[in-house]
Design an enzyme around this catalytic site. Structure first.
Site, PDB file in Angstrom:
ATOM      1  N   ARG A 117     134.057  98.439  45.718  1.00  0.00           N
ATOM      2  CA  ARG A 117     134.478  97.625  46.877  1.00  0.00           C
ATOM      3  C   ARG A 117     134.999  98.461  48.046  1.00  0.00           C
ATOM      4  O   ARG A 117     135.751  97.967  48.876  1.00  0.00           O
ATOM      5  CB  ARG A 117     135.516  96.578  46.487  1.00  0.00           C
ATOM      6  CG  ARG A 117     135.000  95.536  45.514  1.00  0.00           C
ATOM      7  CD  ARG A 117     135.850  94.281  45.510  1.00  0.00           C
ATOM      8  NE  ARG A 117     135.422  93.371  44.455  1.00  0.00           N
ATOM      9  CZ  ARG A 117     135.938  93.368  43.231  1.00  0.00           C
ATOM     10  NH1 ARG A 117     136.894  94.214  42.925  1.00  0.00           N
ATOM     11  NH2 ARG A 117     135.493  92.517  42.336  1.00  0.00           N
ATOM     12  N   LYS A 139     128.145 100.991  61.374  1.00  0.00           N
ATOM     13  CA  LYS A 139     127.064 100.120  60.900  1.00  0.00           C
ATOM     14  C   LYS A 139     126.341 100.833  59.770  1.00  0.00           C
ATOM     15  O   LYS A 139     125.857 101.960  59.945  1.00  0.00           O
ATOM     16  CB  LYS A 139     126.067  99.834  62.023  1.00  0.00           C
ATOM     17  CG  LYS A 139     126.426  98.644  62.863  1.00  0.00           C
ATOM     18  CD  LYS A 139     125.185  98.208  63.657  1.00  0.00           C
ATOM     19  CE  LYS A 139     125.484  97.056  64.576  1.00  0.00           C
ATOM     20  NZ  LYS A 139     124.284  96.660  65.343  1.00  0.00           N
ATOM     21  N   GLU A 181     117.748 107.512  72.354  1.00  0.00           N
ATOM     22  CA  GLU A 181     119.048 106.823  72.308  1.00  0.00           C
ATOM     23  C   GLU A 181     120.004 107.383  73.357  1.00  0.00           C
ATOM     24  O   GLU A 181     120.863 106.659  73.872  1.00  0.00           O
ATOM     25  CB  GLU A 181     119.665 106.928  70.904  1.00  0.00           C
ATOM     26  CG  GLU A 181     118.818 106.337  69.768  1.00  0.00           C
ATOM     27  CD  GLU A 181     118.921 104.812  69.630  1.00  0.00           C
ATOM     28  OE1 GLU A 181     119.647 104.174  70.420  1.00  0.00           O
ATOM     29  OE2 GLU A 181     118.264 104.265  68.724  1.00  0.00           O
ATOM     30  N   LYS A 223     129.192 105.387  73.086  1.00  0.00           N
ATOM     31  CA  LYS A 223     129.107 104.621  71.837  1.00  0.00           C
ATOM     32  C   LYS A 223     130.505 104.247  71.349  1.00  0.00           C
ATOM     33  O   LYS A 223     130.759 103.106  70.945  1.00  0.00           O
ATOM     34  CB  LYS A 223     128.375 105.446  70.779  1.00  0.00           C
ATOM     35  CG  LYS A 223     128.308 104.788  69.397  1.00  0.00           C
ATOM     36  CD  LYS A 223     127.085 103.932  69.203  1.00  0.00           C
ATOM     37  CE  LYS A 223     127.083 103.180  67.897  1.00  0.00           C
ATOM     38  NZ  LYS A 223     125.938 103.466  67.051  1.00  0.00           N
ATOM     39  N   GLU A 233     130.145  93.490  66.389  1.00  0.00           N
ATOM     40  CA  GLU A 233     129.046  92.919  67.175  1.00  0.00           C
ATOM     41  C   GLU A 233     129.146  91.412  67.337  1.00  0.00           C
ATOM     42  O   GLU A 233     128.234  90.666  67.015  1.00  0.00           O
ATOM     43  CB  GLU A 233     127.683  93.308  66.562  1.00  0.00           C
ATOM     44  CG  GLU A 233     126.547  93.115  67.568  1.00  0.00           C
ATOM     45  CD  GLU A 233     125.262  93.780  67.128  1.00  0.00           C
ATOM     46  OE1 GLU A 233     125.313  94.919  66.638  1.00  0.00           O
ATOM     47  OE2 GLU A 233     124.207  93.163  67.296  1.00  0.00           O
ATOM     48  N   ARG A 237     128.644  94.735  71.800  1.00  0.00           N
ATOM     49  CA  ARG A 237     128.038  95.790  70.993  1.00  0.00           C
ATOM     50  C   ARG A 237     126.531  95.620  70.906  1.00  0.00           C
ATOM     51  O   ARG A 237     125.781  96.594  70.757  1.00  0.00           O
ATOM     52  CB  ARG A 237     128.651  95.818  69.584  1.00  0.00           C
ATOM     53  CG  ARG A 237     128.065  96.941  68.744  1.00  0.00           C
ATOM     54  CD  ARG A 237     128.859  97.235  67.500  1.00  0.00           C
ATOM     55  NE  ARG A 237     128.221  98.312  66.781  1.00  0.00           N
ATOM     56  CZ  ARG A 237     128.784  99.025  65.828  1.00  0.00           C
ATOM     57  NH1 ARG A 237     130.023  98.768  65.466  1.00  0.00           N
ATOM     58  NH2 ARG A 237     128.133  99.996  65.221  1.00  0.00           N
ATOM     59  N   ASN A 241     121.561  97.594  71.363  1.00  0.00           N
ATOM     60  CA  ASN A 241     120.245  97.330  70.791  1.00  0.00           C
ATOM     61  C   ASN A 241     119.145  97.212  71.836  1.00  0.00           C
ATOM     62  O   ASN A 241     118.070  96.698  71.542  1.00  0.00           O
ATOM     63  CB  ASN A 241     120.302  96.047  69.948  1.00  0.00           C
ATOM     64  CG  ASN A 241     121.079  96.258  68.674  1.00  0.00           C
ATOM     65  OD1 ASN A 241     120.945  97.282  68.033  1.00  0.00           O
ATOM     66  ND2 ASN A 241     121.915  95.296  68.332  1.00  0.00           N
ATOM     67  N   HIS A 244     115.625  97.609  70.798  1.00  0.00           N
ATOM     68  CA  HIS A 244     115.587  97.638  69.335  1.00  0.00           C
ATOM     69  C   HIS A 244     114.880  96.428  68.724  1.00  0.00           C
ATOM     70  O   HIS A 244     114.306  96.535  67.646  1.00  0.00           O
ATOM     71  CB  HIS A 244     117.001  97.759  68.764  1.00  0.00           C
ATOM     72  CG  HIS A 244     117.566  99.145  68.857  1.00  0.00           C
ATOM     73  ND1 HIS A 244     117.714  99.813  70.058  1.00  0.00           N
ATOM     74  CD2 HIS A 244     118.011 100.011  67.899  1.00  0.00           C
ATOM     75  CE1 HIS A 244     118.230 101.007  69.831  1.00  0.00           C
ATOM     76  NE2 HIS A 244     118.422 101.160  68.544  1.00  0.00           N
ATOM     77  N   HIS A 248     112.135  97.322  66.340  1.00  0.00           N
ATOM     78  CA  HIS A 248     112.140  96.984  64.910  1.00  0.00           C
ATOM     79  C   HIS A 248     110.838  96.291  64.511  1.00  0.00           C
ATOM     80  O   HIS A 248     110.300  96.535  63.430  1.00  0.00           O
ATOM     81  CB  HIS A 248     113.318  96.071  64.575  1.00  0.00           C
ATOM     82  CG  HIS A 248     114.644  96.781  64.540  1.00  0.00           C
ATOM     83  ND1 HIS A 248     115.830  96.113  64.419  1.00  0.00           N
ATOM     84  CD2 HIS A 248     114.943  98.095  64.601  1.00  0.00           C
ATOM     85  CE1 HIS A 248     116.826  96.996  64.424  1.00  0.00           C
ATOM     86  NE2 HIS A 248     116.311  98.201  64.537  1.00  0.00           N
ATOM     87  N   HIS A 261     112.236 106.071  64.182  1.00  0.00           N
ATOM     88  CA  HIS A 261     113.021 104.988  64.783  1.00  0.00           C
ATOM     89  C   HIS A 261     113.167 105.176  66.298  1.00  0.00           C
ATOM     90  O   HIS A 261     112.942 104.247  67.085  1.00  0.00           O
ATOM     91  CB  HIS A 261     114.403 104.927  64.115  1.00  0.00           C
ATOM     92  CG  HIS A 261     115.359 103.992  64.781  1.00  0.00           C
ATOM     93  ND1 HIS A 261     115.170 102.619  64.793  1.00  0.00           N
ATOM     94  CD2 HIS A 261     116.500 104.217  65.496  1.00  0.00           C
ATOM     95  CE1 HIS A 261     116.170 102.047  65.467  1.00  0.00           C
ATOM     96  NE2 HIS A 261     116.980 102.998  65.895  1.00  0.00           N
TER      97      HIS A 261
END
Lengths: 359, 359
Positions: A117, A139, A181, A223, A233, A237, A241, A244, A248, A261
């Site tokens: 956990r 993330k 990026e 960032k 997010e 935030r 993206n 993205h 994606h 990527h």
């Protein structure tokens, strides 16, 4: 060495940036328990694993070498990390160290989020992409065959250690992918940085080490500010993206193997800028400026051959930014001013996709 | 209906307890998005799934029926939940509803923690064990072949809905297993409640519905207080694990199939109390009082046949409460006064194990 702080109350942490930090930074002092596991991949292991491991001669230090590639960013690989941790009897006070690019960082971060956990982890990013983006902000995720980063958690590292020397061993294509990026930060929130990138492009292309370090620092600074304002997010935030959602879809369509990527993000940013111009939100001049900048780095500015508008629509419907059936996109109002919005005519999206796909 | 609040700032949520709530509580009003997935198991589905599903006729409501049993509390089953969510295109605004016992609740909670990095979930516990323990407090997890609950997250539900009528269809053995956790709250922090349980044991054994509702309420109240003080188990939350370190070892040794979790906890609590008495921390009278109470419910107070002290030591070394190599145990200083400590002579643990194992 320069240090930035990611300001997240009790989860705050430093990003250390400098030359040769893998040799000089006293990383062992940052570990709270008496166990660490360094997790890396088969490409990075021969380059830096011994060096890093030698820092931990005083405590239990295990290593795990994963296969290299986005296609291994799966629940199955995650399970192999848990197997190794349990086999070596790592307790809840262990620290996982992610030595590698974004794939290693995302997976090790997610493993750290879930193991017992939640345990500590440290990011040691070895690609430009990971240094300026994925290693900062907490993330973490693995992919699912139906979509990228669909299974994950927010779990902040204890620190990020960026040794800019590692870029010397990085293939040109990988540097370029990370650079997409870097450019993104200029586009979404830092117009002065964007201008700086254009002005200094020749020296950056020749990988001038001082200028590259500055580009990394300013990227991390942007960032860190975005993450400090909106860790999970709920709002701004999502601006990170830019490109993205389109990207994606292209990665999923090509099975995460054809494009890196950052390459998909490059083409996706061009699509987002193009759609913004089509909506009349943005001067059309930016699209050609951006294309020129990205192309000088050898980055793609068009979609993969054979992809159709219908395929984009289908894949984007699974994006995490779909809220109650509406696809929200990151679009641009001006250079340095991006917005997250579902408030656009569906036709503008359709036309943009058709213009890029030719169908 | 009675309502308790779990006080966790922006993650606070209510626990509603009452008869017939599956019929009368307006659950659909509590859902924020326009998608839900009710996840249950093959034993519970025929009893309550239609009833619950009928509440969500206005929005997308999907269902998933998992196989029943602790042995399915695995990463593989978790993956089947992600598959179903993605197949039905659930977005980040979906709500997962866990309809079932602790296994369903732990897995659905963990799926909710990880799906798209975190979505809402609601607990509708249908066993006594889940009602008084696992549904409250946000601990979620799956098992690993090498240890129970080794992979998981802290992820609080949006609400917990406890319909006490469901106990009527619950097998006696399941009720007894849940009852072990009820007794636990008295032992660790509520001596008055423990006395109340002993005094009212005959009526509780006959499942007097008013008294059972009171026992559930007071259990949830204790749990909510502990969780509010220490959400992520940095300190006193670990007291809730009285008997669990011994119990988990017994569950792992028997492959999670022979004993119910609450049965292992019952025997584990007797071991913890016995070890506390052996250390001279506790009046020996409590061990026999506790054994009598647990045995009246048909709960085990001895270890599984054939288990050895060495096997216990080996399995307990993997417990999440091992910190830097030291095994911390929950032990008792008095009725209602438990402590988490690694400060005990190793011989006391060894002797306790040998006394119970006969080897």
């Amino acid at each position: 060495m320069r240090t930035l702080q990611v300001a997240l109350a009790e989860r705050s942490y430093p990003i250390h940036i400098g030359q040769g930090l893998l040799d000089t930074f006293p990383l062992a002092e940052q570990v709270r328990g008496n166990q660490v596991m360094i997790i890396t991949n088969e490409t990075i292991a021969p380059l830096y694993l011994d060096k890093l491991q030698s820092q931990f001669s005083q405590i239990q230090c295990d290593t795990l070498v994963l296969p290299d590639g986005e296609k291994y960013k799966t629940l199955a690989t995650l399970e192999s990390i848990f197997d190794a941790l349990l086999e070596k009897r790592h307790s809840r006070t262990t620290t996982l160290i992610a030595l590698g690019g974004g794939v290693v960082g995302d997976m090790v971060g997610f493993a750290a989020a879930c193991y017992q956990r939640g345990v500590d982890f440290i990011q040691v990013p070895t690609t430009l992409l990971a240094q300026v983006d994925s290693s900062v902000g907490g993330k973490t995720a693995v992919n699912h065959p139906r979509g990228k980063n669909m299974i994950g958690a927010f779990h902040q590292p204890r620190l990020v250690l960026i040794d800019t020397d590692v870029l010397e061993t990085l293939p040109t294509r990988e540097v370029a992918a990370g650079y997409a990026e870097v450019v993104k930060y200029g586009l979404i929130r830092d117009p002065e940085f964007y201008d700086w990138l254009e002005t200094n492009n020749p020296r950056l292309l020749s990988r001038d080490s001082e200028l590259m370090a500055e580009a990394i620092y300013r990227s991390c600074e942007n960032k860190a500010q975005v993450v400090a304002d909106d860790e999970t997010e709920q709002g701004n935030r999502a601006l990170l993206n830019l490109g993205h959602t389109f990207g994606h879809a292209m990665e999923t369509a090509t099975g995460y193997s054809e494009w890196l990527h950052g390459e998909a993000v490059a083409a996706g940013m061009v699509m987002a800028v193009s759609m913004s111009a089509r909506l009349g939100w943005l001067d059309e001049g930016l699209e050609s400026r951006l294309m020129a900048l990205l192309e000088s780095w050898g980055l793609p500015v068009a979609v993969p051959k054979g992809m159709t508008a219908a395929q984009f629509m289908d894949l984007m419907a699974l994006d995490k930014k779909v809220h109650n059936g509406q696809l929200r996109l990151v679009l641009m109002k001006a250079l340095g001013d991006a917005v997250v919005t579902a408030d656009y005519p569906a036709a503008a999206l359709q036309e943009t996709l058709e213009a890029f796909c030719g169908v």
